[in-house]
Design an enzyme around this catalytic site. Structure first.
Site, PDB file in Angstrom:
ATOM      1  N   CYS A 175       4.744   0.256  11.331  1.00 32.79           N
ATOM      2  CA  CYS A 175       3.843   0.378  12.467  1.00 32.79           C
ATOM      3  C   CYS A 175       4.611   0.953  13.648  1.00 32.79           C
ATOM      4  O   CYS A 175       5.693   0.478  13.983  1.00 32.79           O
ATOM      5  CB  CYS A 175       3.260  -0.976  12.840  1.00 32.79           C
ATOM      6  SG  CYS A 175       2.056  -0.871  14.161  1.00 32.79           S
ATOM      7  N   CYS A 200      -0.262  -5.777   5.023  1.00 30.90           N
ATOM      8  CA  CYS A 200       0.593  -5.192   3.991  1.00 30.90           C
ATOM      9  C   CYS A 200       1.982  -4.968   4.576  1.00 30.90           C
ATOM     10  O   CYS A 200       2.123  -4.757   5.784  1.00 30.90           O
ATOM     11  CB  CYS A 200       0.010  -3.902   3.427  1.00 30.90           C
ATOM     12  SG  CYS A 200      -0.028  -2.512   4.570  1.00 30.90           S
ATOM     13  N   CYS A 204      -3.202  -2.161   8.572  1.00 29.52           N
ATOM     14  CA  CYS A 204      -2.802  -1.875   7.193  1.00 29.52           C
ATOM     15  C   CYS A 204      -2.288  -0.432   7.147  1.00 29.52           C
ATOM     16  O   CYS A 204      -2.218   0.239   8.172  1.00 29.52           O
ATOM     17  CB  CYS A 204      -3.995  -2.063   6.268  1.00 29.52           C
ATOM     18  SG  CYS A 204      -3.560  -2.264   4.539  1.00 29.52           S
TER      19      CYS A 204
END
Length: 139
Positions: free
Chosen positions: A87, A80, A8
């Site tokens: 990322c 999310c 997340c």
């Protein structure tokens, strides 16, 4: 034994709740980790709503994804859109899954309304986690 990582943005609410439920439903079939692309600490309201469902996440810590770069994950779940899109490169052969849960930490209103949003999101994550384990670790 499978390794599952939940990602997340801040590793404070959604990924912490998912870690708690995945660990609960997986039992000894998997090792569950959660991390964020940032670390914001575990949200006290997430701890509270999980305790209401008899899952203790008060001992969890907020971890950065970089801490787990050497773990061979079988599954990576982003919870999310921000984590999915931002990322950093994460070298893994893991099967990737994504579900964009609402962020309960952004809830506004009275204290009761905010807690109800935490409960609503908690229940969504609980259902997702149960289904994930049933579909991927049922052997």
């Amino acid at each position: 034994m499978k390794n599952i990582l939940v990602l997340c943005t801040g590793n404070s609410c959604r990924s912490q709740i998912a870690e708690g439920y995945l660990r609960h439903f997986a039992g000894n079939k998997a090792t569950i980790y959660s991390a964020g692309i940032e670390t914001h600490g575990v949200n006290p309201k997430a701890i509270q709503v999980m305790a209401e469902d008899d899952i203790d996440i008060s001992h969890h810590s907020s971890n950065n994804v970089d801490e787990y770069v050497n773990i061979p994950f079988d599954y990576v779940i982003t919870v999310c859109d921000n984590a999915k899109e931002n990322c950093p490169y994460f070298p893994t052969k893991a099967q990737r899954f994504h579900f964009n849960f609402p962020d309960p930490a952004k809830a506004t209103g009275t204290p009761d309304e905010v807690m109800n949003e935490f409960r609503r999101v908690r229940d969504m994550i609980k259902d997702y986690s149960r289904n994930f384990i049933n579909q991927n670790l049922s052997n």
